[in-house]
Write a protein that holds these residues in place. Sequence first.
Motif: not given
Length: 253
Positions: A76, A81, A86-87, A90, A103, A110-111, A113-115, A118
């Motif tokens: 974290e 980034e 990492g953006s 994605l 995942d 980390y990934y 929650r970003r995915m 989407l």
Amino acid sequence: MRQITTFALLTLMVCTGPACSAPPPAQSTATPTTAAVAENAPTYGSVRRSADGIGKTYQGREISAVMGWQGAAWLEREEREREERGSLLLQELALEPGMAIADVGAGTGYYARRMAPLVAPGGTIYAVDVQPQMVAMLTQLAAQPGLDTLVPVQASATDPGLAPESIDLALMVDVYHELEYPHEVLQSLVRALRPGGRLVFVEYRAEDDDVPIKPLHKMSEAQIRKEAALHPLVWERTADTLPWQHVVVFRKR
């Protein structure tokens, strides 16, 4: 200077805490269940345990020791980034609403929650980890507003715990090189993929000496493709758009 600092931090996070002060855990002599072992599965070997390995070999490489839950802060870190972009990863995944994503080795999420946004609405992120402490963190994360698509999954050393033909894509970010039973886990992931589903390896590039990560925590593209070739997977492409990592994409045959 930033790269040297990050390398030192990785060294600290991997090699501090109770897991590092105690003697290395003995390698299990238990045989995985019949369902977990492929016919004619390649034989695991053994070597003198290196500082960062477990003394177990597969396809010519020593398997790396796991970065334990004590290293959660490194996953974290604020500069992640900027260092890893990492953006861009994605974007490479091209996720869509309604997809089911695994995942694998999700860690702190980390990934995951970003995915999650989407694949909404209608999608699911299975946040899979073998360490109970990480699964506990993922369970707390899943309770946060807007993350109702995130489902924590407790994996075993040989099986990620996913139903057959239940996912569209399996993602492993800096995870595969640490799997104690890589052949069995890949076999299980292929079984969990829907026909034509994708399996994505993200690994620090072993070919690049400037990537400030310990050698056993890197993999070459050739090694990834060699090990994936033992399964019903077809290489689709390799993206090198990230500063430090390969993105190696396969599809289920």
